[in-house]
Motif scaffolding. Structure first.
Motif, mmCIF file in Angstrom:
data_model
loop_
_atom_site.group_PDB
_atom_site.id
_atom_site.type_symbol
_atom_site.label_atom_id
_atom_site.label_comp_id
_atom_site.label_asym_id
_atom_site.label_seq_id
_atom_site.Cartn_x
_atom_site.Cartn_y
_atom_site.Cartn_z
ATOM 1 N N UNK A 254 11.176 3.441 7.718
ATOM 2 C CA UNK A 254 11.604 2.790 6.476
ATOM 3 C C UNK A 254 10.607 3.047 5.342
ATOM 4 N N UNK A 255 9.312 2.923 5.622
ATOM 5 C CA UNK A 255 8.305 3.115 4.577
ATOM 6 C C UNK A 255 8.231 4.574 4.135
ATOM 7 N N UNK A 256 8.399 5.483 5.082
ATOM 8 C CA UNK A 256 8.413 6.906 4.738
ATOM 9 C C UNK A 256 9.608 7.240 3.848
ATOM 10 N N UNK A 257 10.791 6.764 4.247
ATOM 11 C CA UNK A 257 12.000 7.076 3.491
ATOM 12 C C UNK A 257 11.982 6.440 2.098
ATOM 13 N N UNK A 258 11.429 5.258 1.988
ATOM 14 C CA UNK A 258 11.447 4.546 0.711
ATOM 15 C C UNK A 258 10.372 5.039 -0.246
ATOM 16 N N UNK A 259 9.186 5.376 0.295
ATOM 17 C CA UNK A 259 8.047 5.656 -0.588
ATOM 18 C C UNK A 259 7.495 7.080 -0.464
ATOM 19 N N UNK B 60 0.822 -1.208 0.000
ATOM 20 C CA UNK B 60 0.000 0.000 0.000
ATOM 21 C C UNK B 60 0.858 1.260 0.000
ATOM 22 N N UNK B 61 1.999 1.223 0.677
ATOM 23 C CA UNK B 61 2.901 2.378 0.661
ATOM 24 C C UNK B 61 3.484 2.595 -0.731
ATOM 25 N N UNK B 62 3.847 1.489 -1.396
ATOM 26 C CA UNK B 62 4.422 1.593 -2.743
ATOM 27 C C UNK B 62 3.385 2.106 -3.726
ATOM 28 N N UNK B 63 2.145 1.641 -3.583
ATOM 29 C CA UNK B 63 1.052 2.150 -4.393
ATOM 30 C C UNK B 63 1.000 1.556 -5.771
ATOM 31 N N UNK B 64 -0.212 1.195 -6.160
ATOM 32 C CA UNK B 64 -0.504 0.742 -7.520
ATOM 33 C C UNK B 64 -2.000 0.810 -7.679
ATOM 34 N N UNK B 65 -2.446 1.603 -8.627
ATOM 35 C CA UNK B 65 -3.884 1.792 -8.793
ATOM 36 C C UNK B 65 -4.592 0.482 -9.066
ATOM 37 N N UNK B 66 -3.874 -0.466 -9.683
ATOM 38 C CA UNK B 66 -4.512 -1.733 -10.010
ATOM 39 C C UNK B 66 -4.383 -2.754 -8.895
ATOM 40 N N UNK B 67 -3.602 -2.442 -7.852
ATOM 41 C CA UNK B 67 -3.386 -3.407 -6.789
ATOM 42 C C UNK B 67 -3.593 -2.775 -5.418
ATOM 43 N N UNK B 68 -4.507 -1.849 -5.293
ATOM 44 C CA UNK B 68 -4.775 -1.227 -3.996
ATOM 45 C C UNK B 68 -6.262 -1.185 -3.720
ATOM 46 N N UNK C 28 -0.233 4.657 -3.471
ATOM 47 C CA UNK C 28 0.549 5.456 -2.539
ATOM 48 C C UNK C 28 -0.207 5.862 -1.301
ATOM 49 N N UNK C 29 -0.682 4.889 -0.544
ATOM 50 C CA UNK C 29 -1.428 5.191 0.671
ATOM 51 C C UNK C 29 -0.529 5.712 1.783
ATOM 52 N N UNK C 30 -1.018 6.701 2.528
ATOM 53 C CA UNK C 30 -0.481 6.940 3.863
ATOM 54 C C UNK C 30 -0.944 5.794 4.748
#
Length: 267
Positions: free
Chosen positions: A54-59, A21-29, A35-37
């Protein structure tokens, strides 16, 4: 940007949901955008903070930490309060927190059995209700309640609690049809996580082909949510097994469940 709240977020399926969910994908969320918070919920504050960083820094997303023990009323109430916050709404709830007990019925303490019902049933009921009420007001949102294929096999309190999750989710989804709120019970099989180690369960007798990858499982689950499914068994192997299970007499399934002990578990 939309926001997802995940319980049991620091490991296993919960952590896989957080990554996806952090990485985000319109077809997979789940159709809720990419790109969810995140609001990450678990008992271990240190691990939550490390994960959030880690999730904040990466995404580049915002990751809020909420320390809560869902085996206690105060912990459930804290998450209910966050889900009910209309100023900072939650668009997707993933009820993933859970655990297993090693041993058959009467070999496990009653305190542990009741704790399992608290986490797997009461917490899921209360958090789903808090989230769904706020989502219905906005006319959109989604809830994923993590169950297990153990829900379809007679095998003690774990299987019974996961069966309740499936039945509850299906009923709530029917009652909320047309409201814009989607509910789905996710029923994985064996997943390589910390679940079995924490419960002190051995897994040497589990065939290699029965193990699932948590990240692939989550991708399939979100796709099923987007398609409007109310129950997701996100792997062809387990779909086939559950199809066969429907044809086997319940008394035989019970014997299989007893021999397997309590080693089914998704988290």
């Amino acid at each position: 940007m939309t926001t997802a709240l995940i319980t049991g977020a620091t490991a296993g399926i919960g952590a896989a949901f957080a990554r996806r969910l952090a990485a985000g994908s319109a077809s997979q969320a789940g159709g809720l955008g990419g790109g969810h918070n995140l609001v990450l919920v678990a008992r271990d504050t240190k691990r939550l903070q490390e994960q959030a960083t880690e999730l904040h820094d990466r995404h580049g997303i915002e990751a809020e930490v909420l320390t809560a023990d869902l085996s206690e009323d105060d912990g459930i109430a804290a998450v209910e309060e966050r889900l009910a916050d209309r100023k900072n709404p939650i668009d997707l709830l993933v009820n993933n927190a859970g655990f297993g007990n090693k041993g058959r019925f009467l070999e496990v303490s009653m305190a542990d059995e009741l704790m399992m019902l608290k986490v797997h049933c009461e917490a899921v009921l209360r958090l789903t209700a808090a989230a769904a009420e706020a989502m219905r007001e906005r006319g959109r949102g989604g809830v994923v309640n993590v169950a297990s294929v153990a829900a379809f096999v007679p095998r003690g309190t774990y299987g019974a609690s996961k069966s309740w999750v499936v039945q509850f989710t299906q009923g709530a989804a029917r009652d909320l049809a047309g409201s814009g709120v989607r509910l789905m019970a996710l029923c994985p099989g064996f997943v390589r996580t910390e679940f079995h180690e924490r419960a002190g369960m051995g897994t040497d007798n589990v065939p290699r082909w029965m193990w699932l990858d948590a990240d692939k499982l989550v991708a399939a689950a979100l796709s099923d949510l987007e398609r409007g499914k109310t129950v997701s068994i996100p792997d062809p192997r387990y779909k086939a097994l559950m199809g066969v299970a429907k044809l086997v007499p319940r008394r035989l399934l019970g014997g299989v469940g007893s021999r397997a002990g309590r080693k089914y578990g998704p988290q």
